[in-house]
Enzyme design. Sequence first.
Site, PDB file in Angstrom:
ATOM      1  N   HIS A  31     -11.883 -37.200  56.374  1.00 47.75           N
ATOM      2  CA  HIS A  31     -12.408 -36.083  57.537  1.00 47.75           C
ATOM      3  C   HIS A  31     -13.500 -35.322  56.666  1.00 47.75           C
ATOM      4  O   HIS A  31     -13.449 -34.934  55.631  1.00 47.75           O
ATOM      5  CB  HIS A  31     -11.307 -35.309  58.104  1.00 47.75           C
ATOM      6  N   TYR A  47     -13.396 -27.576  70.141  1.00 47.04           N
ATOM      7  CA  TYR A  47     -13.362 -26.425  69.514  1.00 47.04           C
ATOM      8  C   TYR A  47     -12.821 -25.220  70.424  1.00 47.04           C
ATOM      9  O   TYR A  47     -13.076 -25.433  71.775  1.00 47.04           O
ATOM     10  CB  TYR A  47     -14.823 -25.805  69.257  1.00 47.04           C
ATOM     11  N   ASP A  95      -9.787 -32.444  68.853  1.00 52.20           N
ATOM     12  CA  ASP A  95      -9.609 -31.616  69.794  1.00 52.20           C
ATOM     13  C   ASP A  95     -10.970 -30.855  70.082  1.00 52.20           C
ATOM     14  O   ASP A  95     -11.819 -30.774  69.227  1.00 52.20           O
ATOM     15  CB  ASP A  95      -8.506 -30.324  69.268  1.00 52.20           C
ATOM     16  N   PHE A 146     -17.336 -32.850  67.647  1.00 54.55           N
ATOM     17  CA  PHE A 146     -17.980 -32.044  66.515  1.00 54.55           C
ATOM     18  C   PHE A 146     -19.175 -31.478  66.848  1.00 54.55           C
ATOM     19  O   PHE A 146     -19.878 -30.756  66.037  1.00 54.55           O
ATOM     20  CB  PHE A 146     -18.541 -33.211  65.366  1.00 54.55           C
TER      21      PHE A 146
END
Length: 221
Positions: free
Chosen positions: A187, A67, A65, A78
């Site tokens: 992750h 931010y 998703d 990211f």
Amino acid sequence: MEVKIHSSWKVVLTHEFEKPYFKQLISFVKSEYTAHQCFPKESEIFAAFDHCRFENVKVVIIGQDPYHGIGQANGLCFSVNDGIAFPPSLINIFKEIETDLNKPFPRTGNLERWADQGVLLLNATLTVRESVAGSHQNKGWETFTDAVIQKISDEKKHVVFLLWGGFAKKKGAKIDRKKHHVLETGHPSPLSANRGLWFGNKHFSKTNSYLSGLGKEVIVW
């Protein structure tokens, strides 16, 4: 709402844009951006594609998703805009690069510099409502980004796919591993990294080693 995406992707994905689900998705996104504060800003929804043309794709990193805080998202997974504090996952990414490649910690979390070198920073969902994580999931974005991954897998060779965490691994399940180089690890979020599932994966040096072996320019991470 017009789909403003680089022409190299427009050619590859032209049939996808005509499908009923995508038209419904764009209608939903348009209404959300009209009624609520959403991220990234409208002009950056397809920024990952604009910075990394289809013919230039060498590496694909799959996020989930955007931010959902003010000023953070810039359309690349990211990545955050210049001057924005680094989120925890990005800090752990940079820590791994620091130890893997013996590089100094970067001053900015804006990853456009990676995208411009052929790294497609692809979120599964390309938009989100402010402060509501996952608010634009299951509206069609996942179908679209699955199609993007499939096109890359089908029509290109020797792409490095970096699959971080269970979600990305599922998202990349149909990648042709005979044609492409797939690296998997945990992750980079603190939850995963603190359990020993992220640090030491050496994905950045492994990616460059693979690209170098093909005679391609390595990524300046």
